[in-house]
Design an enzyme around this catalytic site. Structure first.
Site, PDB file in Angstrom:
ATOM      1  N   SER A  17       0.567  -1.244   0.020  1.00  0.00           N
ATOM      2  CA  SER A  17      -0.009  -0.127   0.079  1.00  0.00           C
ATOM      3  C   SER A  17       0.912   1.325  -0.157  1.00  0.00           C
ATOM      4  O   SER A  17       0.412   2.248  -0.359  1.00  0.00           O
ATOM      5  CB  SER A  17      -0.967  -0.093   1.075  1.00  0.00           C
ATOM      6  OG  SER A  17      -0.170  -0.108   2.446  1.00  0.00           O
ATOM      7  N   GLY A  23      -1.883  -4.386   0.906  1.00  0.00           N
ATOM      8  CA  GLY A  23      -1.894  -5.527   1.868  1.00  0.00           C
ATOM      9  C   GLY A  23      -1.158  -6.603   1.416  1.00  0.00           C
ATOM     10  O   GLY A  23      -1.207  -7.635   2.239  1.00  0.00           O
ATOM     11  N   ASN A  48       3.897  -5.561   5.841  1.00  0.00           N
ATOM     12  CA  ASN A  48       2.856  -6.273   6.361  1.00  0.00           C
ATOM     13  C   ASN A  48       3.030  -7.616   6.830  1.00  0.00           C
ATOM     14  O   ASN A  48       2.498  -8.173   7.760  1.00  0.00           O
ATOM     15  CB  ASN A  48       1.943  -6.489   4.978  1.00  0.00           C
ATOM     16  CG  ASN A  48       1.123  -5.337   4.493  1.00  0.00           C
ATOM     17  OD1 ASN A  48       0.353  -4.836   5.254  1.00  0.00           O
ATOM     18  ND2 ASN A  48       1.198  -4.957   3.087  1.00  0.00           N
ATOM     19  N   ASP A  88      -4.358   6.851  10.050  1.00  0.00           N
ATOM     20  CA  ASP A  88      -3.997   5.622  10.361  1.00  0.00           C
ATOM     21  C   ASP A  88      -2.600   5.609  11.057  1.00  0.00           C
ATOM     22  O   ASP A  88      -2.122   4.509  11.649  1.00  0.00           O
ATOM     23  CB  ASP A  88      -4.103   4.526   9.380  1.00  0.00           C
ATOM     24  CG  ASP A  88      -3.412   4.807   8.242  1.00  0.00           C
ATOM     25  OD1 ASP A  88      -2.255   5.567   8.399  1.00  0.00           O
ATOM     26  OD2 ASP A  88      -3.571   4.060   7.146  1.00  0.00           O
ATOM     27  N   HIS A 109       0.081   5.492   6.805  1.00  0.00           N
ATOM     28  CA  HIS A 109       0.349   5.793   5.371  1.00  0.00           C
ATOM     29  C   HIS A 109       0.678   7.155   5.303  1.00  0.00           C
ATOM     30  O   HIS A 109      -0.196   8.011   5.593  1.00  0.00           O
ATOM     31  CB  HIS A 109      -0.770   5.220   4.702  1.00  0.00           C
ATOM     32  CG  HIS A 109      -1.036   3.799   4.508  1.00  0.00           C
ATOM     33  ND1 HIS A 109      -1.997   3.072   5.327  1.00  0.00           N
ATOM     34  CD2 HIS A 109      -0.583   2.777   3.789  1.00  0.00           C
ATOM     35  CE1 HIS A 109      -1.882   1.826   5.197  1.00  0.00           C
ATOM     36  NE2 HIS A 109      -1.302   1.693   4.066  1.00  0.00           N
TER      37      HIS A 109
END
Length: 218
Positions: free
Chosen positions: A46, A83, A112, A193, A196
């Protein structure tokens, strides 16, 4: 009467000559073939797919725009998936290599794996295999590393960071140790979040990767 006819024929001839001069001249010989385009393939998660921002704002899209100006014989293909783990990237890579036939491969994976607490040795093996496959296809490789937060424990975070260095050293490939290094201490550079980067932070990521990637796109 004959004089008028001759004058008319002279005018027709003059017009024909002028029209002939105005027509485009076709070049003799075979047409020149278009220049061959080389490709940078980015295989990431991502952070490279542009999660939470518009696609054209991500650092990979900015890379594509920069190279259209600085390296017009190159193109950029973004095969990043939000992801994605190193296992997922490894499973997709052979298909992407065959499809794109890149001259340079940028591998930005591992975040991830770390966030899910997956074994570091498995991640390292996946990255090593991806680099190996890319090099075997004839491509140069840039490995882009990641860091994990300290709450995962010192042993895990250190071995995680060292995995990228080890793979790059063993395979003789270029390395960007930590993609988020230029923004990691700037809370405003991250979305809600806290994972990012924002659209405004993307040029800083590109400028961080470029000194390592730039010398390979010649």
């Amino acid at each position: 009467m004959r004089a008028r006819v001759q004058q008319g024929l002279w005018l027709v001839g003059l017009l024909a000559a002028l029209l002939a001069l105005a027509l485009p001249v076709q070049a003799k010989g075979p047409a020149r073939a278009p220049a061959t385009t080389k490709t940078v393939l980015v295989v990431g998660d991502s952070l490279s797919a542009g999660y939470g921002i518009q696609a054209q704002q991500g650092w990979v899209s900015l890379l594509s725009r920069r190279m259209k100006t600085t390296h017009p014989g190159w193109s950029v293909v973004n095969a990043s998936v939000s992801g994605e783990t190193t296992a997922g990237g490894l499973s997709r890579l052979p298909r992407e290599l065959a499809r794109v036939k890149p001259a340079v491969v940028v591998i930005e994976l591992g975040a991830n794996d770390g966030l899910r607490g997956l074994p570091v040795d498995r991640m390292r093996a996946n990255l090593d295999r991806m680099v190996q496959l890319s090099q075997a296809s004839g491509a140069k490789v840039v490995l882009v590393g990641m860091r994990m937060p300290p709450n995962l424990g010192r042993a895990y975070t250190e071995s995680f960071a060292n995995a990228f260095t080890t793979v790059a050293k063993n395979r003789g490939t270029a390395l960007v140790p930590f993609l988020l290094e230029p923004v990691m201490l700037d809370r405003r550079a991250f979305q809600a979040d806290n994972l990012h980067p924002t659209a405004a932070a993307q040029p800083r990521l590109l400028d961080h990767v470029w000194p390592t990637l730039g010398p390979l796109v010649k």
